[in-house]
Design a protein around this motif. Structure first.
Motif, PDB file in Angstrom:
ATOM      1  N   LEU A   1       0.663  -1.810  -0.365  1.00 19.94           N
ATOM      2  CA  LEU A   1       0.169  -0.297  -0.130  1.00 19.94           C
ATOM      3  C   LEU A   1       0.486   1.279  -0.188  1.00 19.94           C
ATOM      4  O   LEU A   1       0.421   1.914   0.281  1.00 19.94           O
ATOM      5  CB  LEU A   1      -1.056   0.098   1.495  1.00 19.94           C
ATOM      6  CG  LEU A   1      -1.791  -1.533   1.404  1.00 19.94           C
ATOM      7  CD1 LEU A   1      -3.172  -0.834   2.380  1.00 19.94           C
ATOM      8  CD2 LEU A   1      -3.431  -1.153  -0.334  1.00 19.94           C
ATOM      9  N   VAL A   2       2.072   1.069   0.297  1.00 22.66           N
ATOM     10  CA  VAL A   2       3.218   2.339   0.217  1.00 22.66           C
ATOM     11  C   VAL A   2       3.096   3.086  -1.003  1.00 22.66           C
ATOM     12  O   VAL A   2       3.571   1.719  -1.883  1.00 22.66           O
ATOM     13  CB  VAL A   2       4.383   1.468   0.589  1.00 22.66           C
ATOM     14  CG1 VAL A   2       4.567   2.950   0.095  1.00 22.66           C
ATOM     15  CG2 VAL A   2       4.134   1.425   2.478  1.00 22.66           C
ATOM     16  N   LYS A   3       3.304   4.231  -1.740  1.00 23.67           N
ATOM     17  CA  LYS A   3       3.222   5.123  -2.589  1.00 23.67           C
ATOM     18  C   LYS A   3       4.229   5.566  -2.670  1.00 23.67           C
ATOM     19  O   LYS A   3       4.365   5.924  -1.929  1.00 23.67           O
ATOM     20  CB  LYS A   3       1.797   5.367  -3.339  1.00 23.67           C
ATOM     21  CG  LYS A   3       0.023   4.824  -3.065  1.00 23.67           C
ATOM     22  CD  LYS A   3      -0.691   5.833  -3.255  1.00 23.67           C
ATOM     23  CE  LYS A   3      -1.924   4.426  -3.644  1.00 23.67           C
ATOM     24  NZ  LYS A   3      -2.458   3.927  -1.617  1.00 23.67           N
ATOM     25  N   GLY A   4       4.840   4.853  -3.731  1.00 23.77           N
ATOM     26  CA  GLY A   4       5.975   6.388  -3.970  1.00 23.77           C
ATOM     27  C   GLY A   4       7.247   5.285  -3.695  1.00 23.77           C
ATOM     28  O   GLY A   4       7.709   5.101  -2.496  1.00 23.77           O
ATOM     29  N   ASP A   5       8.204   6.610  -4.095  1.00 28.04           N
ATOM     30  CA  ASP A   5       9.867   6.234  -3.759  1.00 28.04           C
ATOM     31  C   ASP A   5      10.530   6.990  -2.746  1.00 28.04           C
ATOM     32  O   ASP A   5      11.658   6.500  -2.864  1.00 28.04           O
ATOM     33  CB  ASP A   5      10.885   6.457  -5.165  1.00 28.04           C
ATOM     34  CG  ASP A   5      10.594   5.169  -6.015  1.00 28.04           C
ATOM     35  OD1 ASP A   5       9.748   3.818  -5.825  1.00 28.04           O
ATOM     36  OD2 ASP A   5      10.971   5.444  -7.414  1.00 28.04           O
ATOM     37  N   GLU A   6       9.808   7.737  -2.485  1.00 31.58           N
ATOM     38  CA  GLU A   6       9.553   9.171  -1.517  1.00 31.58           C
ATOM     39  C   GLU A   6      10.754   8.032   0.102  1.00 31.58           C
ATOM     40  O   GLU A   6      11.549   8.813   0.967  1.00 31.58           O
ATOM     41  CB  GLU A   6       9.413   9.830  -1.365  1.00 31.58           C
ATOM     42  CG  GLU A   6       7.671   9.441  -1.011  1.00 31.58           C
ATOM     43  CD  GLU A   6       6.743  10.369  -1.107  1.00 31.58           C
ATOM     44  OE1 GLU A   6       7.191  11.463   0.711  1.00 31.58           O
ATOM     45  OE2 GLU A   6       5.656  10.911  -1.699  1.00 31.58           O
ATOM     46  N   TRP A   7       9.689   7.131   0.303  1.00 32.99           N
ATOM     47  CA  TRP A   7       9.513   6.072   1.450  1.00 32.99           C
ATOM     48  C   TRP A   7      10.874   4.996   1.436  1.00 32.99           C
ATOM     49  O   TRP A   7      10.927   4.421   2.527  1.00 32.99           O
ATOM     50  CB  TRP A   7       8.303   5.667   1.831  1.00 32.99           C
ATOM     51  CG  TRP A   7       7.457   6.187   1.117  1.00 32.99           C
ATOM     52  CD1 TRP A   7       5.781   6.671   0.316  1.00 32.99           C
ATOM     53  CD2 TRP A   7       7.116   7.359   2.634  1.00 32.99           C
ATOM     54  NE1 TRP A   7       5.131   7.528   1.221  1.00 32.99           N
ATOM     55  CE2 TRP A   7       5.411   8.085   2.518  1.00 32.99           C
ATOM     56  CE3 TRP A   7       7.885   8.042   4.282  1.00 32.99           C
ATOM     57  CZ2 TRP A   7       5.127   9.322   3.057  1.00 32.99           C
ATOM     58  CZ3 TRP A   7       7.297   8.624   4.933  1.00 32.99           C
ATOM     59  CH2 TRP A   7       6.182   9.407   4.444  1.00 32.99           C
ATOM     60  N   LYS A   8      11.552   5.157   1.038  1.00 33.17           N
ATOM     61  CA  LYS A   8      12.238   4.223   0.236  1.00 33.17           C
ATOM     62  C   LYS A   8      13.585   4.331   1.708  1.00 33.17           C
ATOM     63  O   LYS A   8      13.725   3.157   2.078  1.00 33.17           O
ATOM     64  CB  LYS A   8      13.113   4.161  -1.297  1.00 33.17           C
ATOM     65  CG  LYS A   8      14.176   2.782  -1.639  1.00 33.17           C
ATOM     66  CD  LYS A   8      15.071   2.786  -2.820  1.00 33.17           C
ATOM     67  CE  LYS A   8      16.118   1.786  -2.506  1.00 33.17           C
ATOM     68  NZ  LYS A   8      16.733   2.388  -3.872  1.00 33.17           N
ATOM     69  N   ASP A   9      13.977   5.204   1.789  1.00 29.10           N
ATOM     70  CA  ASP A   9      15.200   5.272   3.468  1.00 29.10           C
ATOM     71  C   ASP A   9      14.629   5.365   4.211  1.00 29.10           C
ATOM     72  O   ASP A   9      15.290   4.423   5.102  1.00 29.10           O
ATOM     73  CB  ASP A   9      15.337   6.709   2.636  1.00 29.10           C
ATOM     74  CG  ASP A   9      16.658   6.845   1.272  1.00 29.10           C
ATOM     75  OD1 ASP A   9      16.832   6.977   0.886  1.00 29.10           O
ATOM     76  OD2 ASP A   9      16.870   8.159   1.447  1.00 29.10           O
ATOM     77  N   VAL A  10      12.942   5.680   4.841  1.00 25.42           N
ATOM     78  CA  VAL A  10      12.313   4.979   5.849  1.00 25.42           C
ATOM     79  C   VAL A  10      12.187   4.117   5.859  1.00 25.42           C
ATOM     80  O   VAL A  10      12.496   3.166   7.038  1.00 25.42           O
ATOM     81  CB  VAL A  10      11.216   6.042   5.533  1.00 25.42           C
ATOM     82  CG1 VAL A  10      10.065   6.479   7.210  1.00 25.42           C
ATOM     83  CG2 VAL A  10      11.183   7.030   5.854  1.00 25.42           C
ATOM     84  N   GLY A  11      11.736   2.798   4.844  1.00 27.39           N
ATOM     85  CA  GLY A  11      11.769   1.615   5.579  1.00 27.39           C
ATOM     86  C   GLY A  11      12.845   1.025   5.428  1.00 27.39           C
ATOM     87  O   GLY A  11      12.897  -0.041   6.029  1.00 27.39           O
ATOM     88  N   SER A  12      14.045   1.895   4.650  1.00 28.54           N
ATOM     89  CA  SER A  12      15.219   0.806   4.744  1.00 28.54           C
ATOM     90  C   SER A  12      15.389   0.905   6.577  1.00 28.54           C
ATOM     91  O   SER A  12      15.818   0.223   6.995  1.00 28.54           O
ATOM     92  CB  SER A  12      16.829   1.292   3.845  1.00 28.54           C
ATOM     93  OG  SER A  12      17.994   0.525   4.155  1.00 28.54           O
TER      94      SER A  12
END
Length: 411
Positions: free
Chosen positions: A130-141
């Motif tokens: 459900l996560v949209k966009g690449d902006e959350w990549k660092d937060v997810g990592s």
């Protein structure tokens, strides 16, 4: 024998029969109660110890069932999603099934509905669909690193130390939001007021987090806690809901709690905690201070905190997170930090499918004109303490520093 004697005999026989019936009924109920209490005590004393790091739980494949295990127990241990991983709840479920199986031979126990319960044996991967966009990549990592760090720490820690607690007590700080299947463990002074506002919006109790007052958040009793459910419902939610905890640097959280509760008027903390603290730790205290409990100094507060014979008990606002949320017994799916509160919270809201317009509130719940408690503010307060008191205060929160990978302060 005349009619009167016959009547008296029949009456006495009837009374004796009634007494016998009441005795047998009480005895049967007593057996059921004793069985339930004994079973609950066995659950309470369950050992939640992880196996040492590097070892794996042996799971039986195919249809073979080893001696001493039922098929229900092996179904718990052999879940295809979680096998081979350490989890404290797995042992509880197996023990619970075994106890119930034995009790069933005698009578139907109060907790017999747990025969089909299974609990995951590993930290579940986050569902990021459900996560949209690449902006959350660092937060997810960053999130994955936090989860792995805590999980590995708990394996090592629990291999040396046994942790025991009652399940209902263990989940007493966890709030439930059923619509989006969220479990949130409340850590005071780490954004909990705004988190409860968000949960109320998610649950359909309010349209905006900004319109919910402080009193509604803390005293309205709009949200249910996990300990209000029966044991089966507790296990079900622990296994299937997304569990989150938000933490904060321990000494920042401590100083923030002191400033909030003792440096502002407070009709509870001053008379309940303040009076007791001043009475025990302030020499030559004046009558006004003893009467109102106002004006507690930070040094006096720390003396109370470190005292093994405190004049008044602990409080959730400065209790260790390890004792509030039991992060080595509950595998939290998401670990947020106050230091990155806004981005962590908004990422979590995407994970659970919250409405797109719902964002985590930025406003400060109370005392909005006060400077936020930062590392620099903490240093100023620590100057009031001796070097020994600073070290002992850090030691008090040592476990919280370790498990959430916070940098130890220079004391």
């Amino acid at each position: 024998m005349n009619l009167r004697q016959v009547f008296v005999s029949l009456l006495m026989f009837g009374v004796a029969g009634l007494l016998l019936f009441m005795y047998l009924q009480a005895w049967i109920e007593g057996q059921h109660t004793a069985s339930g209490e004994k079973l609950q005590q066995q659950i309470t004393n369950q050992d939640f110890t992880f196996p040492p790091p590097g070892t794996q739980r042996k799971v039986v494949q195919s249809g073979h069932v080893p001696p001493g295990r039922s098929r229900q127990e092996m179904a718990i241990l052999g879940s295809r999603h979680w096998q081979g991983k350490a989890d404290p709840f797995g042992a509880v479920a197996v023990s619970l099934v075994s106890r119930l199986s034995n009790q069933q031979k005698i009578s139907e126990p109060p907790l017999s509905q747990f025969r089909e319960v299974y609990l995951p044996l590993a930290l579940r991967p986050l569902n990021k669909t459900l996560v949209k966009g690449d902006e959350w990549k660092d937060v997810g990592s960053t999130q994955e690193k936090r989860r792995s760090f805590l999980y590995e720490f708990c394996q090592k820690y629990n291999s040396r130390k046994k942790l025991r607690t009652h399940l209902v007590h263990m989940v007493s700080r966890i709030y439930v939001e059923d619509r989006h299947k969220v479990l949130y463990c409340e850590v005071p002074k780490a954004g909990c007021s705004n988190w409860k506002r968000v949960l109320m919006v998610l649950n359909g109790l309010a349209t905006s987090a900004h319109n919910i007052s402080h009193d509604d958040v803390h005293y309205g009793k709009h949200l249910r806690k996990l300990d209000s459910y029966d044991l089966k419902e507790i296990y079900t939610r622990l296994n299937t809901y997304t569990k989150t905890i938000f933490v904060r640097d321990p000494l920042e959280r401590l100083v923030s709690a002191f400033r909030d509760k003792f440096e502002h008027p407070n009709s509870y903390y001053h008379p309940v905690f303040g009076k007791a603290i001043i009475k025990k730790y302030r020499h030559n205290a004046d009558e006004e201070a003893l009467k109102t409990g106002s004006g507690v100094k930070f040094k006096e507060f720390i003396q109370y905190l470190l005292d093994s014979h405190r004049p008044v008990g602990m409080d959730i606002h400065w209790e260790q997170v390890s004792k509030l949320c039991y992060p080595c017994l509950i595998n939290y799916d998401f670990i947020g930090k106050f230091e990155t509160l806004e981005e962590d919270a908004n990422y979590f809201l995407q994970l659970v499918g919250a409405p797109a317009e719902l964002k985590f509130p930025k406003f400060k719940d109370r005392h909005s004109s006060d400077e936020r408690t930062s590392a620099e503010v903490v240093r100023q307060y620590l100057k009031e303490l001796s070097k020994e008191e600073r070290q002992l205060t850090y030691d008090f929160y040592y476990l919280d520093y370790l498990m959430f990978n916070y940098t130890s302060p220079i004391v």
